[in-house]
Design a protein around this motif. Sequence first.
Motif, PDB file in Angstrom:
ATOM      1  N   ALA A 180       6.006   6.624   6.879  1.00  0.00           N
ATOM      2  CA  ALA A 180       5.698   7.397   8.079  1.00  0.00           C
ATOM      3  C   ALA A 180       4.225   7.779   8.099  1.00  0.00           C
ATOM      4  CB  ALA A 180       6.560   8.660   8.140  1.00  0.00           C
ATOM      5  N   THR A 181       3.639   7.689   9.287  1.00  0.00           N
ATOM      6  CA  THR A 181       2.255   8.099   9.550  1.00  0.00           C
ATOM      7  C   THR A 181       1.252   7.273   8.740  1.00  0.00           C
ATOM      8  OG1 THR A 181       3.182  10.340   9.745  1.00  0.00           O
ATOM      9  CG2 THR A 181       0.803  10.127   9.949  1.00  0.00           C
ATOM     10  N   PRO A 182       1.114   5.990   9.059  1.00  0.00           N
ATOM     11  CA  PRO A 182       0.149   5.133   8.352  1.00  0.00           C
ATOM     12  C   PRO A 182      -1.283   5.469   8.770  1.00  0.00           C
ATOM     13  CG  PRO A 182       1.147   3.923  10.156  1.00  0.00           C
ATOM     14  CD  PRO A 182       1.845   5.253  10.104  1.00  0.00           C
ATOM     15  N   ARG A 183      -1.925   6.313   8.003  1.00  0.00           N
ATOM     16  CA  ARG A 183      -3.238   6.833   8.386  1.00  0.00           C
ATOM     17  C   ARG A 183      -4.373   5.858   8.069  1.00  0.00           C
ATOM     18  NH1 ARG A 183      -4.616  12.207   9.487  1.00  0.00           N
ATOM     19  NH2 ARG A 183      -6.858  12.608   9.461  1.00  0.00           N
ATOM     20  N   ASN A 184      -4.188   5.047   7.038  1.00  0.00           N
ATOM     21  CA  ASN A 184      -5.280   4.178   6.600  1.00  0.00           C
ATOM     22  C   ASN A 184      -4.713   2.872   6.058  1.00  0.00           C
ATOM     23  OD1 ASN A 184      -7.699   3.782   4.156  1.00  0.00           O
ATOM     24  ND2 ASN A 184      -8.290   4.186   6.265  1.00  0.00           N
ATOM     25  N   LEU A 185      -5.492   1.795   6.205  1.00  0.00           N
ATOM     26  CA  LEU A 185      -5.117   0.477   5.710  1.00  0.00           C
ATOM     27  C   LEU A 185      -6.239  -0.078   4.851  1.00  0.00           C
ATOM     28  CD1 LEU A 185      -3.861  -1.141   9.057  1.00  0.00           C
ATOM     29  CD2 LEU A 185      -2.446  -0.010   7.322  1.00  0.00           C
ATOM     30  N   ALA A 186      -5.882  -0.988   3.951  1.00  0.00           N
ATOM     31  CA  ALA A 186      -6.896  -1.692   3.157  1.00  0.00           C
ATOM     32  C   ALA A 186      -6.393  -3.088   2.842  1.00  0.00           C
ATOM     33  CB  ALA A 186      -7.209  -0.940   1.866  1.00  0.00           C
ATOM     34  N   LEU A 187      -7.265  -4.069   3.021  1.00  0.00           N
ATOM     35  CA  LEU A 187      -6.980  -5.446   2.634  1.00  0.00           C
ATOM     36  C   LEU A 187      -7.683  -5.747   1.319  1.00  0.00           C
ATOM     37  CD1 LEU A 187      -7.407  -7.226   6.065  1.00  0.00           C
ATOM     38  CD2 LEU A 187      -5.377  -7.434   4.623  1.00  0.00           C
ATOM     39  N   THR A 188      -7.018  -6.484   0.444  1.00  0.00           N
ATOM     40  CA  THR A 188      -7.674  -6.913  -0.784  1.00  0.00           C
ATOM     41  C   THR A 188      -8.755  -7.939  -0.429  1.00  0.00           C
ATOM     42  OG1 THR A 188      -5.983  -8.610  -1.101  1.00  0.00           O
ATOM     43  CG2 THR A 188      -5.647  -6.500  -2.218  1.00  0.00           C
ATOM     44  N   PRO A 189      -9.779  -8.095  -1.278  1.00  0.00           N
ATOM     45  CA  PRO A 189     -10.858  -9.048  -0.973  1.00  0.00           C
ATOM     46  C   PRO A 189     -10.365 -10.464  -0.714  1.00  0.00           C
ATOM     47  CG  PRO A 189     -11.530  -7.592  -2.746  1.00  0.00           C
ATOM     48  CD  PRO A 189     -10.079  -7.297  -2.484  1.00  0.00           C
ATOM     49  N   SER A 190      -9.287 -10.869  -1.374  1.00  0.00           N
ATOM     50  CA  SER A 190      -8.733 -12.206  -1.159  1.00  0.00           C
ATOM     51  C   SER A 190      -7.972 -12.304   0.152  1.00  0.00           C
ATOM     52  CB  SER A 190      -7.788 -12.572  -2.309  1.00  0.00           C
ATOM     53  OG  SER A 190      -6.628 -11.740  -2.278  1.00  0.00           O
ATOM     54  N   GLY A 191      -7.583 -11.143   0.700  1.00  0.00           N
ATOM     55  CA  GLY A 191      -6.777 -11.126   1.911  1.00  0.00           C
ATOM     56  C   GLY A 191      -5.305 -11.377   1.667  1.00  0.00           C
ATOM     57  N   ARG A 192      -4.899 -11.452   0.423  1.00  0.00           N
ATOM     58  CA  ARG A 192      -3.501 -11.769   0.118  1.00  0.00           C
ATOM     59  C   ARG A 192      -2.573 -10.573   0.260  1.00  0.00           C
ATOM     60  NH1 ARG A 192      -3.142 -14.654  -5.557  1.00  0.00           N
ATOM     61  NH2 ARG A 192      -0.936 -14.643  -4.931  1.00  0.00           N
ATOM     62  N   HIS A 193      -3.123  -9.358   0.157  1.00  0.00           N
ATOM     63  CA  HIS A 193      -2.285  -8.163   0.232  1.00  0.00           C
ATOM     64  C   HIS A 193      -2.924  -7.104   1.124  1.00  0.00           C
ATOM     65  CE1 HIS A 193      -0.761 -10.033  -3.496  1.00  0.00           C
ATOM     66  NE2 HIS A 193       0.388  -9.496  -3.122  1.00  0.00           N
ATOM     67  N   LEU A 194      -2.058  -6.299   1.733  1.00  0.00           N
ATOM     68  CA  LEU A 194      -2.492  -5.169   2.549  1.00  0.00           C
ATOM     69  C   LEU A 194      -1.802  -3.908   2.042  1.00  0.00           C
ATOM     70  CD1 LEU A 194      -3.058  -4.870   6.316  1.00  0.00           C
ATOM     71  CD2 LEU A 194      -1.400  -3.319   5.262  1.00  0.00           C
ATOM     72  N   PHE A 195      -2.572  -2.818   1.937  1.00  0.00           N
ATOM     73  CA  PHE A 195      -2.063  -1.524   1.503  1.00  0.00           C
ATOM     74  C   PHE A 195      -2.015  -0.589   2.717  1.00  0.00           C
ATOM     75  CE2 PHE A 195      -3.445  -3.561  -2.247  1.00  0.00           C
ATOM     76  CZ  PHE A 195      -2.901  -2.932  -3.356  1.00  0.00           C
TER      77      PHE A 195
END
Length: 235
Positions: A180-195
């Motif tokens: 709930a409430t996804p305030r921020n996202l981050a992609l790994t440098p390879s682009g293989r994963h998203l947080f």
Amino acid sequence: MFHIWDCLASVNRRNFARTHAGTGTDTTRQERPHAHSVAETVAGGVAIVADLGIDRLVSYRIGPDGSLTRLAESALAPGAGPRHVALHPGGRFVFVMNELDSTVVSLALDEASGRLTVIDSKPTVPAKARDGNHCADIQISPDGRFLYGSNRGHDSISVFSIDQQTGTLALVVYASCGGATPRNLALTPSGRHLFSANQNTDRISIFARDAATGRLADTGRSIDVGTPMCVKIVR
């Protein structure tokens, strides 16, 4: 007023401040300027400020000493509420997540003048979900082919493909954020994963990303942390 301290690696630890003026149509959130984020262009030397309070993107030339010279103001739709800015790795396009009207906008950048021209605008959630939703973060895949935006309220991550020639957007999918409430996202440098930092479930959810389709798959793995609000990947 917003301040950029030691503006983007300025020398001698000098401080510079610039002031915006105006209001927006939303009297509860836009009663004054609200410079929410700053991003430097891919080529460097130009800072783009998203001012949520006045529905403007304001561009500044960054001097060798870190000083800021205003270049241009680019207007967005009244009541849009621009929150975060992301740059296409090719440098031609800029993308903005609008918190208040739940839209994402692509713009063409003129590096010399700092002027931004709207190319496309798309809703980030289905029409029935727009009331009560507030957009938050935006990320671009390392290859520049896909855009990811988080929706607080709808609790989703909107995935769009990016036309590499025109900068127009096409919806791929609304994916669950895993909390709930996804305030921020981050992609790994390879682009293989998203947080996804899911603020109100005390969890950072981890997704695998399909580089060909842009779609996300929940890995079932997560990081438990109290009220996560920002995620940064250290290279």
